[in-house]
Design a protein around this motif. Structure first.
Motif, short mmCIF file in Angstrom:
data_model
loop_
_atom_site.label_atom_id
_atom_site.label_comp_id
_atom_site.label_asym_id
_atom_site.label_seq_id
_atom_site.Cartn_x
_atom_site.Cartn_y
_atom_site.Cartn_z
N SER A 122 15.90 42.22 16.04
CA SER A 122 15.86 42.95 17.31
C SER A 122 15.70 41.96 18.46
CB SER A 122 14.69 43.94 17.31
OG SER A 122 14.86 44.94 16.35
N TYR A 123 16.38 42.23 19.54
CA TYR A 123 16.25 41.39 20.72
C TYR A 123 15.04 41.80 21.56
CZ TYR A 123 20.42 38.44 20.76
OH TYR A 123 21.34 37.46 20.50
N PHE A 124 14.36 40.80 22.11
CA PHE A 124 13.33 41.05 23.11
C PHE A 124 14.05 41.07 24.45
CE2 PHE A 124 10.34 39.04 26.22
CZ PHE A 124 9.52 40.15 26.36
N GLU A 210 22.45 28.57 25.82
CA GLU A 210 23.77 28.99 25.37
C GLU A 210 23.79 29.32 23.88
OE1 GLU A 210 26.73 26.29 26.84
OE2 GLU A 210 26.11 26.60 28.94
N LYS A 211 22.62 29.28 23.25
CA LYS A 211 22.46 29.77 21.88
C LYS A 211 21.80 31.15 21.97
CE LYS A 211 21.33 25.05 20.37
NZ LYS A 211 20.26 24.21 19.79
N PHE A 212 22.13 32.03 21.04
CA PHE A 212 21.60 33.37 21.17
C PHE A 212 20.70 33.80 20.00
CE2 PHE A 212 25.19 33.21 24.01
CZ PHE A 212 24.67 33.77 25.15
N GLU A 213 20.92 33.26 18.86
CA GLU A 213 20.07 33.64 17.73
C GLU A 213 19.48 32.43 17.03
OE1 GLU A 213 22.38 36.48 15.54
OE2 GLU A 213 22.28 37.94 17.17
N GLU A 214 19.28 31.37 17.80
CA GLU A 214 18.58 30.18 17.34
C GLU A 214 18.04 29.45 18.56
OE1 GLU A 214 21.10 26.80 16.02
OE2 GLU A 214 22.80 28.16 16.28
N GLY A 215 17.07 28.58 18.35
CA GLY A 215 16.55 27.78 19.44
C GLY A 215 15.43 28.42 20.23
N SER A 216 15.14 27.80 21.36
CA SER A 216 13.98 28.18 22.18
C SER A 216 14.05 29.56 22.80
CB SER A 216 13.79 27.15 23.31
OG SER A 216 13.69 25.84 22.80
N TYR A 217 15.26 30.08 22.98
CA TYR A 217 15.43 31.38 23.64
C TYR A 217 16.09 32.40 22.71
CZ TYR A 217 14.75 28.13 27.53
OH TYR A 217 14.26 27.14 28.36
N TYR A 219 17.11 35.41 20.38
CA TYR A 219 16.81 36.85 20.37
C TYR A 219 16.13 37.30 21.66
CZ TYR A 219 17.97 36.66 15.41
OH TYR A 219 18.63 36.48 14.20
N TRP A 220 16.61 36.77 22.78
CA TRP A 220 16.06 37.20 24.07
C TRP A 220 17.19 37.38 25.07
CZ3 TRP A 220 15.31 33.68 28.56
CH2 TRP A 220 14.79 34.38 29.67
N MET A 221 17.20 38.55 25.70
CA MET A 221 18.14 38.85 26.78
C MET A 221 17.43 39.76 27.76
SD MET A 221 21.27 38.43 27.99
CE MET A 221 22.40 38.06 26.63
#
Length: 252
Positions: A122-124, A210-217, A219-221
């Motif tokens: 799930s995205y935060f 520019e990563k969406f499901e890995e890294g520091s950010y 699962y966040w939008m």
């Protein structure tokens, strides 16, 4: 509406043409090169123009979207929209499923670890860094305030490129050295006029953003809605989210 793309991933095929070497062909290659260069420049100009228009269309003040439209007083609005699309008997189940897409409580490496081995996470979709209100102003200025109305930052930003594929986003950067986690802002093409809400990310590391499901950010939008939104905007936003995710329709 970018949230729809949490449910479907689309990833361009580049075609390369070979050319013969010769006097006549060299002229053709030169012309082709000039044409390609012109097309590239035109494409860059178009992207920059779109980014400029998007920034202009986003001018205004925003608060968090989901606490607003998931207020219990709107539950019947959600259920009635779901019922129109899937039937009364499946309305409640569909509503809960839709909410599950965006009710994540963690993001970044913590979320990557939590969702490891699972089919999906799930995205935060809340604001981070104590941000409670985002203000997009004239002259390419973005400001942020905390819950007490104290200004957290105020910087001038310029367009630095696009992200296409997993999500489409327009990237803006400030040259202020003290901007920290507000150095970059990435905005989806959603606007209050087109989709009744906005979606964006911000941070200090362009590559990580520019990563969406890995890294520091991961699962966040962040999702926002106009601070002065009225009942019509709220109900339209709910209806759009249900329609896109339960009927397959999508608004760009």
């Amino acid at each position: 509406m970018q949230t729809k793309k949490l449910l479907s991933l689309l990833f361009a095929v580049l075609l390369m043409l070979s050319a013969f070497v010769g006097c006549g062909k060299q002229n053709d290659a030169s012309t082709s090169g000039e044409s390609t260069s012109a097309q590239s420049q035109s494409s860059e100009n178009t992207a920059e123009e779109k980014a400029g228009k998007l920034f202009a269309d986003l001018k205004g003040s925003y608060k968090e979207l989901w606490p607003t439209i998931l207020d219990e007083k709107y539950e019947n609005v959600w259920l009635s929209n779901c019922a129109e699309l899937v039937g009364e008997d499946k309305a409640k189940e569909s509503f809960e499923m839709l909410v599950s897409f965006i009710n994540g409580e963690v993001y970044g490496e913590e979320a990557v670890k939590a969702y490891s081995g699972k089919e999906a996470g799930s995205y935060f979709c809340g604001f981070t860094q104590n941000l409670a209100k985002l203000e997009i102003c004239e002259n390419s200025v973005i400001k942020g305030y905390d819950k007490d109305g104290k200004e957290l930052f105020s910087h001038t930003y310029h367009y630095v490129g696009n992200v296409d594929g997993r999500f489409t986003m327009y990237a803006f950067k400030t040259d202020d050295e003290n901007a920290g986690e507000f150095t970059y802002f990435y905005f989806a093409p959603d606007t209050p006029e087109s989709t009744y809400h906005i979606e964006f990310r911000y941070g200090s590391d362009q590559a990580e953003l520019e990563k969406f499901e890995e890294g520091s950010y991961a699962y966040w939008m962040a999702s926002g809605i106009a601070e002065n939104c009225d009942e019509t905007m709220i109900q339209n936003c709910i209806k759009l989210f249900c329609t896109e995710n339960l009927s397959g329709e999508e608004t760009e």
